[in-house]
Design a protein around this motif. Structure first.
Motif, PDB file in Angstrom:
ATOM      1  N   VAL A   1       0.886  -1.063  -0.091  1.00 54.31           N
ATOM      2  CA  VAL A   1      -0.113  -0.061  -0.026  1.00 54.31           C
ATOM      3  C   VAL A   1       0.922   1.161  -0.037  1.00 54.31           C
ATOM      4  CG1 VAL A   1      -1.769   1.371   1.316  1.00 54.31           C
ATOM      5  CG2 VAL A   1      -1.956  -1.204   1.229  1.00 54.31           C
ATOM      6  N   GLY A   2       0.867   2.017  -1.042  1.00 52.89           N
ATOM      7  CA  GLY A   2       1.497   3.180  -1.069  1.00 52.89           C
ATOM      8  C   GLY A   2       2.957   3.086  -1.561  1.00 52.89           C
ATOM      9  N   GLU A   3       3.307   1.893  -2.055  1.00 53.41           N
ATOM     10  CA  GLU A   3       4.785   1.790  -2.070  1.00 53.41           C
ATOM     11  C   GLU A   3       5.232   0.570  -2.876  1.00 53.41           C
ATOM     12  OE1 GLU A   3       6.902   1.115   1.702  1.00 53.41           O
ATOM     13  OE2 GLU A   3       8.334  -0.490   0.742  1.00 53.41           O
ATOM     14  N   VAL A   4       6.141   0.652  -3.735  1.00 53.06           N
ATOM     15  CA  VAL A   4       6.445  -0.452  -4.817  1.00 53.06           C
ATOM     16  C   VAL A   4       8.127  -0.747  -4.621  1.00 53.06           C
ATOM     17  CG1 VAL A   4       6.537  -1.479  -7.123  1.00 53.06           C
ATOM     18  CG2 VAL A   4       4.948   0.391  -6.701  1.00 53.06           C
ATOM     19  N   ASP A   5       8.335  -2.070  -4.322  1.00 51.45           N
ATOM     20  CA  ASP A   5       9.662  -2.422  -4.195  1.00 51.45           C
ATOM     21  C   ASP A   5      10.331  -2.804  -5.576  1.00 51.45           C
ATOM     22  OD1 ASP A   5       9.157  -1.527  -1.608  1.00 51.45           O
ATOM     23  OD2 ASP A   5       9.285  -3.635  -0.694  1.00 51.45           O
ATOM     24  N   LEU A   6      11.258  -2.246  -6.100  1.00 50.35           N
ATOM     25  CA  LEU A   6      11.925  -2.669  -7.181  1.00 50.35           C
ATOM     26  C   LEU A   6      13.351  -3.652  -6.831  1.00 50.35           C
ATOM     27  CD1 LEU A   6      12.530  -2.961 -10.150  1.00 50.35           C
ATOM     28  CD2 LEU A   6      13.584  -0.952 -10.189  1.00 50.35           C
ATOM     29  N   ARG A   7      13.362  -4.989  -7.008  1.00 49.35           N
ATOM     30  CA  ARG A   7      14.285  -5.548  -6.770  1.00 49.35           C
ATOM     31  C   ARG A   7      14.956  -6.155  -7.916  1.00 49.35           C
ATOM     32  NH1 ARG A   7      11.453  -8.798  -3.048  1.00 49.35           N
ATOM     33  NH2 ARG A   7      10.744  -9.906  -4.930  1.00 49.35           N
TER      34      ARG A   7
END
Lengths: 423, 423
Positions: free
Chosen positions: A228-234
Motif C-alpha cells: 500500500v503506497g509503495e512499490v519495491d523494485l528488486r
C-alpha cells in the motif's frame, strides 16, 4: 531466465513438517528465514513444502529427493508419537535407524545439566540413520541428522533433518548446515541484490517505464513487489548489472526512490531529520495516530519527534491546534483551509521545524457525494516555507486508507526535508 | 484425536507463488491464515507448497491437481511480466485464456474511480480461462478465477486462482471461495468453534489452569494461541461441548476474557464506550500513537474518541498536558507521578470521561539500571474515580514493547468502563 547464471544451480528444497503449521495456530516463519540465510550464501530455495505430521512426510520427502540436490526437513524430531521424520527418512533413503552412542550421551547430559530425569520416550531422539552425521543441538534434546548424497540409496541428494523450534534450528543451521551446503556447491561468490523502495508510483506505471529497459541488461533479474503506497523494485545480479539497473530506475524515479538499503519510509524520514537536526510534529485526524506510531517505531526517533496531536473531533482541532471555528463551519473539517490551519497550528504549538497534518474520511461511513469515504487533505508546514496541501482519494478499506495516507504524508515530509537547510 | 471425526475428508492444497516468498524478503502468512479460515469451515490443509514465479508454478500445479480435490493458488495475477499463474493454469488444466468483458469493465472502473489511466499491461488481468468463473476484486486490479472440476481437463479437481495481497485475498476468499468449497464438499454443518480472547494471563498459566479440565470434555478440541499481551483459547466441537468448555474458562478467567466473537481488544473498548455513551482520550509517550491508532482502526470510533496527545518530549508533557516541570525534574518522565499527571491532564484538556496515559522506555537505548528498557508506567483517570497507575516491565523489542503496553492500557480502559455508570 536473466540472472540465473549468477545464482548457484544447486536445487534446494525445504520440507516443513507439523500439523500445527496447517491448522492456523502457528505462523510458519521458516520460509522467510531460510530464504534470507540461503540467499546470503548465494542459494535460492527452489520449493518449500509444508505437510502435517504422519504419513504425508514420507510421500513428500520422496518427491523432494527426486527433484532436489539438497533437502532440508524441519520438525518431527521430538520424542512423542507424532514425531516421525526419522522413520520417514529411513524409509525413503533406504537406511537403517540405530541408536548413536554420542547422541545418547548428549541427551543424557542435556537432562543432567537441568537436574531432570530423562523420560524413556526421549531415547528415540538418539536414533540416527546408519552412516549419517549427528549434528549437535546445544538448545534442545533433538540432535540434527545429515545424510550425505553418497549414502543415500534413493537419490543423489543431500538430506538434512533439523529440529523445528527456531532457537534450536537457527544455530544448528549456521554452524552445521550452511558450511556443508557451501562445500557441496563449491561456490565462488554469491550474487548481489539491490532493493529500491519507491513511494508515489503505481506498480504498473513503474513497470511500464523501466521494465523493457531493465530487460536489456544481461544477467539482471528484476522483481516488483507492491505494497500500500509503495512499490519495491528488486534487482539481482552481479555488481555491474545491478548498477546499470539502478541508473535506469533513478533516471525516471530519482525523487520517488526513498531507500536503497531496506529502510522503511519512516526510518528514512527519521534518518534525514536527524542528519539535518530538524524536528517533526504531526497533527492527525483520520489516520488517528498511525503516522506518529510509524515514526516512533524507529529507534532514536525521540531526538526528532516531540509532539503529536490526534485531533479527531472538531473541538480538538479548534482547542488544541487553534483551527478557527469559522473555518470549520465554512469548509468542513475535511478541506484544504482546515488542513493548512492544522499544519500551521501543529508547527506553532510544538515549536517543531516541520509539521504534517491530515484530515479525511476513513470510512466506511461518513462520506458524502462531495467528499466520499477515502477523501483526505494532507498539509505540510515548515519554518521559512509556504504551507502547502494536497487532496488525495484512497477508496480502500479503513486500515489501508490509513496506511496509504500515512505513506503520502511521510513521503511529503521526506521531500520537504531534502529541500530544507540544515538546522 | 478428539474432534477429528468432524473434519471433512476433502483434500485441499494451497500453492503460494512468488519469488519474494523464498528470497527471505517477505514473510508468508498465507499458511496460517488459510489454515484458520478452512478449519473454521471444517476443513484442513493437506499440503502447502511455495514456489518462485515462473516455470516452477506449472510443475507444482500439475502435482497438486493430481493429489487434491481443491487447489488454491495465490499470487502471480498482477500485470507484470513475472505474473504467470494464469498461463500456468491454462496449460495444466488444458483451457484457453480469453479476455473477459465483465472483468475488463471492472478493471476500467477501478482506474476510472481513482482518476488514473490504465496502463496497457493491465489488460492481461482481464484474461480468464474459458468457462471459468470470474471472482470480483473490490480491492485491487486482479480478479480471481474459479475453474470448476467439470471443466478441468487434467484432473477432477477444483482450482481457484486468487490474488496474493491479503487485502485483496481475504475478502475474496470469504465471499467467493469459502461458499464454493462448502458446496463442493456437501458439508452439512461445520463443527462449531468458540474463540475466547484473554488479556493479562500468560499462555502457560492459562493452560495449567484449564487444560486438564477441558480434556475431560468428550469431543472437544482445544487450541491455544499466544500473541503479545493476549492469549486466544480456541474450543472446537459441538454446541454442548463448547458451552461446557466455556464454563470452565469463565470459572477462572471471567474478568480477563474480553471477547468471544473474534473482536479485537480495541473493538471491544469502542463498543463498551459507545454503549455507555463515554468518551476516551489518550496521552502517549513511549507507545507514540499506537493506542490511538488501534482505537481509530475501529469503524465508528469517532463517536467515542476525540483527543489524543503524543507527548514524546518532556516539554510536550508539560506544555500540552500541564505536567509540572518540578514533577519531571524530581521523578523523571518514566515515573508514577508523571503518569498520573499525564492522565489527569489528558482528561482535563480533552473533556473526555476517561483518559489513559503511558510513559516508558521503549528501547533499545535509554534504559538505566533503575529503569531498564521495557519499563513503563500506565495511568487511568476517569470522571468521579481516583486516578490510578501501574508499573510494568516488558523486556521485548521496541515494537512488541509498544504492543504489550497498548494492550495493558486498553485492557485497563475496558475494566474501568465496565465499572462506570452510563453517561
Amino acid at each position: 531466465m536473466p540472472g540465473s547464471s549468477s545464482v548457484s544451480a544447486v536445487r534446494i528444497e525445504i520440507l516443513n513438517t507439523g500439523t500445527e503449521l496447517l491448522l492456523g495456530t502457528v505462523l510458519n516463519t521458516h520460509g522467510k528465514w531460510f530464504g534470507e540465510e540461503l540467499f546470503k550464501l548465494g542459494f535460492r530455495i527452489q520449493r518449500l513444502t509444508t505437510v502435517p505430521d504422519g504419513d504425508a512426510i514420507t510421500q513428500a520427502l520422496r518427491e523432494c529427493v527426486s527433484r532436489a540436490d539438497v533437502v532440508i526437513i524441519t520438525g518431527g524430531l521430538g520424542p512423542t508419537s507424532d514425531d516421525l521424520t526419522r522413520e520417514a527418512a529411513a524409509e525413503v533413503l533406504g537406511a537403517e535407524l540405530i541408536e548413536d552412542e554420542a547422541a545418547m550421551r548428549s541427551l543424557e547430559a542435556f537432562f543432567a545439566i537441568r537436574n531432570k530425569v530423562m523420560a524413556e520416550v526421549n531415547r528415540k531422539q538418539a536414533q540416527v540413520l546408519v552412516g549419517a552425521d549427528v549434528l549437535p543441538n546445544a538448545n534442545g534434546t533433538a540432535p540434527g541428522i545429515y545424510v550425505p548424497p553418497r549414502l543415500n540409496g534413493a537419490a543423489n541428494c543431500a538430506v538434512f533433518l533439523l529440529p523445528g523450534p527456531p532457537r534450536e534450528l537457527y544455530p544448528m543451521f549456521r554452524e552445521e548446515v550452511a558450511p556443508r551446503i557451501v562445500a557441496l556447491a563449491g561456490l565462488a561468490k554469491p550474487p548481489g541484490m539491490l532493493e529500491l523502495k519507491i513511494a508515489g508510483v503505481g506498480e504498473s506505471d513503474l513497470q511500464q517505464e523501466v521494465d523493457a529497459k531493465l530487460a536489456e541488461i544481461p544477467d539482471l533479474e528484476v522483481g516488483y513487489c507492491a505494497r500500500v503506497g509503495e512499490v519495491d523494485l528488486r534487482l539481482i545480479g552481479d555488481e555491474a548489472a545491478i548498477e546499470a539497473g539502478r541508473k535506469i530506475a533513478e533516471a525516471s524515479f530519482a525523487r520517488q526512490i526513498f531507500s536503497d538499503d531496506g529502510s522503511s519510509l519512516e526510518a528514512t524520514v527519521v534518518r534525514l531529520l536527524t542528519r539535518q537536526g530538524l524536528k517533526l510534529a504531526t497533527a492527525e485526524s483520520c489516520t488517528g495516530g498511525l503516522i506518529s506510531n510509524r515514526v516512533t517505531d524507529v529507534p532514536g526517533s525521540s531526538a526528532v519527534f516531540t509532539h503529536g496531536f490526534i485531533t479527531y473531533a472538531n473541538e480538538a482541532k479548534r482547542d488544541i491546534l487553534g483551527v478557527p471555528q469559522a473555518l470549520l463551519d465554512a469548509h468542513g473539517a475535511v478541506s484544504e483551509p482546515v488542513a493548512l490551519s492544522m499544519a500551521d497550528g501543529a508547527l506553532r504549538v510544538s515549536g517543531a521545524d516541520i509539521a504534517v497534518a491530515v484530515t479525511g474520511i476513513a470510512g466506511p461511513d461518513g462520506g458524502t457525494p462531495d467528499k466520499p469515504a477515502g477523501t483526505v487533505w494532507i498539509a505540510w508546514a515548515a519554518k521559512g516555507r509556504p504551507t502547502v496541501a494536497v487532496k488525495q482519494i484512497h477508496p480502500r478499506n479503513r486500515k489501508d486508507f490509513k496506511i496509504a495516507t500515512s505513506q503520502s504524508a511521510l513521503d511529503g515530509v521526506r521531500k520537504i526535508v531534502l529541500k530544507m537547510p540544515h538546522a
